[in-house]
Design an enzyme around this catalytic site. Structure first.
Site, PDB file in Angstrom:
ATOM      1  CG  ASP A  11      -8.090 -23.505   1.636  1.00 18.92           C
ATOM      2  OD1 ASP A  11      -7.444 -22.513   2.022  1.00 18.92           O
ATOM      3  OD2 ASP A  11      -9.172 -23.418   1.039  1.00 18.92           O
ATOM      4  CG  ASP A 130     -13.877 -15.986   5.521  1.00 17.75           C
ATOM      5  OD1 ASP A 130     -12.932 -15.664   4.764  1.00 17.75           O
ATOM      6  OD2 ASP A 130     -13.792 -16.904   6.356  1.00 17.75           O
TER       7      ASP A 130
END
Lengths: 252, 199
Positions: A11, A130
């Site tokens: 990330d 997600d």
């Protein structure tokens, strides 16, 4: 024999690798290019590189960083974060990304999946979903870095993405992300059985046994994690040796 | 040594350029017939869809040039499939291809959750029979991403299984080709590229 894949996720925010708990409270975890090459040497099967600031702050994905990673790396990698157009995808692929991952833009306009698959081929189009669980609605899909509930059922959305031409699903359980309590086996298994494209399980990895479980009980094709690798809690090689002893096909 | 990469907008050539760069080799990306003819080695990478790739090759006259090349030639992924006669990809009738090798490309049959399509990830190479694979064994893994495959035949120089054996690599005279992404297959892929450069 085709092996299961272990995928460290980087990330990236403002050019640094970061990792939070349940998408919040970010900690610095190092230089992405250095981490990428270390993981490749240690036996990572693939890498995912997500610009987590891109969607909220409308920043262009870090093409230059992608290029630096590609120059170093001799394993495949996927780039995601704020990708919304054919020209975004083209710029990333031209600079050495092997696949792109799309999330919010695909939910806002699902035809984008078909357009990208037709232009670049399904093999390089990953749809990231997600998902978060609640008792009333079950597993629902969120966008905008986990801030917006689309009200869509996770299994139905993954099936639609596959039908529209996605080459792979990256399924993150927000309910498990960063907790180290294990992957979400129920939703991962449900998606894996619902689609005929590969499924990457993400969110919740805390132990080697968690990976064994997601491969054996939820039929995931790949397991993705960030913090356990970034902070050196589990080595990639030791994880893969453990999984092979558990009878899971691994590249060593 | 002059290395040319065939430029037909066939996808991710940057990875191939970087892989060669890591070996200290500079390559030229070109569709120029003379440059391709004069190169010491020609690489033909490819990703994406066969019908649009053939359209682009025809538009540049490469469908006539490539079969006449005589130097060592390496097709990669879609660049391997395009060397065959025909593929099921690209509409109901499929697509006619370059016909340099006598195979017809067919689609994997998907079955969830065990046999997903595309065949994506690391698989081991078996039945290796070429100097391209010198120093490698059936314990070595390479990275595949594809939904269509070439069956095993007399032209096969390496196999992989998903679940049945298919052609992981093929050869006819100077034309070598691999279904996997040798430029993305770690040290094993690098070794194969090095072996190719030595041919």
């Amino acid at each position: 024999m085709l092996t299961k894949r272990i995928i460290p996720c980087l990330d990236v925010k403002d050019g640094r690798t970061v990792k939070g708990v349940r998408f919040e409270g970010l900690r610095d975890a190092g230089d992405p290019v250095a981490l990428a090459s270390r993981y490749a040497r240690e036996g990572a099967d693939e890498l995912v590189f997500l610009d987590i600031t891109a969607t909220n702050q409308k920043r262009a994905t870090l093409v230059a960083l992608v290029r630096d990673v590609a120059r170093e790396l001799d394993i495949p990698f996927t780039v995601g974060g704020g990708i919304g157009t054919i020209s975004d995808v083209e710029a990333l692929l031209m600079n050495g990304a092997d696949k792109v991952s799309i999330n919010s833009a695909a939910l806002a306009r699902p035809e984008l999946i078909e357009e990208l698959a037709a232009r670049f081929g399904s093999q390089c189009i990953v749809v990231a979903a997600d998902a978060r669980f609640n008792d009333a609605d079950g597993w629902q899909v969120y966008t905008r870095a986990g801030t917006n509930n689309t009200g869509r059922d996770a299994v139905q959305w993954c099936r639609e993405a596959a039908d529209r031409g996605a080459g792979e699903i990256l399924l993150t359980s927000m309910s498990n992300d960063g907790t180290k309590d294990g992957f979400a086996l129920d939703i991962t298994g449900a998606v894996s059985r619902a689609v005929t494209i590969p499924v990457i399980a993400s969110g919740g990895a805390g132990s080697k046994q968690d990976f064994t479980n997601v491969f054996q009980q939820a039929q995931a094709d790949a397991g993705l994690a960030a913090s356990i690798f970034h902070f050196g809690e589990i080595g990639i090689r030791e994880l893969k040796e453990h999984l092979r002893r558990d009878g899971i096909p691994m590249r060593l | 040594m002059k290395i040319a990469i065939v430029d037909y907008k066939g996808g991710n050539v940057q990875s191939v350029l970087f892989a060669l760069e890591r070996l200290g080799v500079q390559a030229t990306l070109t569709a120029d017939h003379d440059v391709l003819r004069r190169a010491d080695k020609v690489l033909f990478p490819g990703e994406g869809e066969a019908a649009s790739a053939m359209k682009e090759l025809r538009a540049q006259g490469l469908h006539e040039l490539l079969p006449t090349l005589t130097q060592p030639f390496l097709g990669i992924c879609l660049g391997m499939q395009l060397l065959g006669r025909h593929t099921q990809e690209g509409g109901a009738a499929g697509t006619d291809m370059l016909g340099i090798l006598p195979f017809d490309v067919v689609r994997f049959q998907a079955a969830a959750p065990e046999h997903k399509v595309p065949h994506m990830g690391w698989n081991n190479l078996q039945a290796l029979r070429s100097p391209l694979f010198e120093g490698l064994s059936a314990e070595d893994y390479v990275y595949f991403v594809h939904s269509y495959y070439a069956p095993v035949g007399s032209y096969t120089i390496a196999e992989a299984a998903y679940p049945a054996p298919f052609s992981a690599a093929v050869q006819h005279e100077n034309f070598y080709a691999v279904q996997f992404h040798t430029e993305k297959s770690g040290p094993v892929g690098t070794r194969i590229l090095e072996n190719f450069l030595k041919l």
